[in-house]
Scaffold this motif. Structure first.
Motif, PDB file in Angstrom:
ATOM      1  N   LEU A 147       2.261  -8.921 -77.204  1.00 32.30           N
ATOM      2  CA  LEU A 147       2.985  -8.125 -77.923  1.00 32.30           C
ATOM      3  C   LEU A 147       3.869  -9.119 -78.637  1.00 32.30           C
ATOM      4  N   ALA A 148       4.477 -10.286 -77.976  1.00 27.20           N
ATOM      5  CA  ALA A 148       5.003 -10.975 -78.146  1.00 27.20           C
ATOM      6  C   ALA A 148       4.475 -11.648 -79.659  1.00 27.20           C
ATOM      7  N   ILE A 149       3.372 -12.284 -79.574  1.00 28.76           N
ATOM      8  CA  ILE A 149       2.567 -12.766 -80.741  1.00 28.76           C
ATOM      9  C   ILE A 149       2.480 -11.769 -81.824  1.00 28.76           C
ATOM     10  N   ALA A 150       2.256 -10.644 -81.737  1.00 28.62           N
ATOM     11  CA  ALA A 150       2.104  -9.656 -82.723  1.00 28.62           C
ATOM     12  C   ALA A 150       3.636  -9.515 -83.439  1.00 28.62           C
ATOM     13  N   THR A 151       4.399  -9.374 -82.714  1.00 29.84           N
ATOM     14  CA  THR A 151       5.956  -9.228 -83.398  1.00 29.84           C
ATOM     15  C   THR A 151       6.278 -10.507 -84.083  1.00 29.84           C
ATOM     16  N   GLU A 152       5.917 -11.520 -83.447  1.00 30.28           N
ATOM     17  CA  GLU A 152       6.320 -13.003 -84.204  1.00 30.28           C
ATOM     18  C   GLU A 152       5.557 -13.063 -85.381  1.00 30.28           C
ATOM     19  N   VAL A 153       4.329 -12.521 -85.336  1.00 27.75           N
ATOM     20  CA  VAL A 153       3.582 -12.593 -86.694  1.00 27.75           C
ATOM     21  C   VAL A 153       4.159 -11.540 -87.653  1.00 27.75           C
ATOM     22  N   LEU A 154       4.565 -10.532 -87.273  1.00 27.56           N
ATOM     23  CA  LEU A 154       5.070  -9.366 -88.132  1.00 27.56           C
ATOM     24  C   LEU A 154       6.271 -10.189 -88.704  1.00 27.56           C
ATOM     25  N   ALA A 155       7.331 -11.011 -88.033  1.00 25.78           N
ATOM     26  CA  ALA A 155       8.374 -11.310 -88.438  1.00 25.78           C
ATOM     27  C   ALA A 155       8.247 -12.240 -89.373  1.00 25.78           C
ATOM     28  N   THR A 156       7.360 -13.346 -89.200  1.00 20.40           N
ATOM     29  CA  THR A 156       6.794 -14.292 -89.994  1.00 20.40           C
ATOM     30  C   THR A 156       6.433 -14.009 -91.260  1.00 20.40           C
ATOM     31  N   SER A 157       5.541 -12.954 -91.540  1.00 20.36           N
ATOM     32  CA  SER A 157       5.168 -12.167 -92.677  1.00 20.36           C
ATOM     33  C   SER A 157       6.228 -11.536 -93.232  1.00 20.36           C
ATOM     34  N   ALA A 158       7.005 -10.969 -92.389  1.00 24.27           N
ATOM     35  CA  ALA A 158       8.100 -10.268 -93.366  1.00 24.27           C
ATOM     36  C   ALA A 158       9.243 -11.467 -93.926  1.00 24.27           C
ATOM     37  N   LEU A 159       9.134 -12.455 -93.281  1.00 21.51           N
ATOM     38  CA  LEU A 159      10.164 -13.741 -93.695  1.00 21.51           C
ATOM     39  C   LEU A 159       9.559 -14.050 -95.156  1.00 21.51           C
TER      40      LEU A 159
END
Length: 107
Positions: free
Chosen positions: A8-20
């Motif tokens: 879940l930490a990986i998924a939220t980090e990937v989401l945040a980086t995509s949103a960046l």
């Protein structure tokens, strides 16, 4: 449970980086909120996974390596970024390194 939290930490980090990328330098406020919330959530989940049982080096390698590989693939598939054989080789090396760290980790 620790591995689920790490996933879940990986998924939220990937989401945040995509949103960046979508935040356009923090000029789009909605995406900026997604970036901040995603990174905060990712770090909280990573810290909880470490608290449970995972070794720091292994957990961080999996978190950063899987996130890096996922972002490279997402960039190529959805954001018009180029993917070359050399980039594919780099992604495979990241995945291989994470696998080796997991196999070498103490349990």
């Amino acid at each position: 449970m620790a591995w689920l939290l790490l996933a879940l930490a990986i998924a939220t980090e990937v989401l945040a980086t995509s949103a960046l990328k979508l935040s356009s330098g923090f000029t789009h406020h909605g995406w900026t909120i997604v970036v901040a919330a995603g990174y905060i959530t990712s770090f909280v989940l990573l810290s909880q996974a470490l608290k449970l049982q995972l070794e720091m080096g292994t957990a961080y390698a999996v978190w950063s390596g899987a996130g890096t590989a996922a972002i490279a693939i997402i960039g190529a598939l959805f954001m018009g970024e180029t993917i070359t054989p050399l980039k594919i080789g780099g992604i495979l090396l990241i995945i291989g390194g994470v696998v080796v760290l997991n196999l070498a980790g103490g349990h």
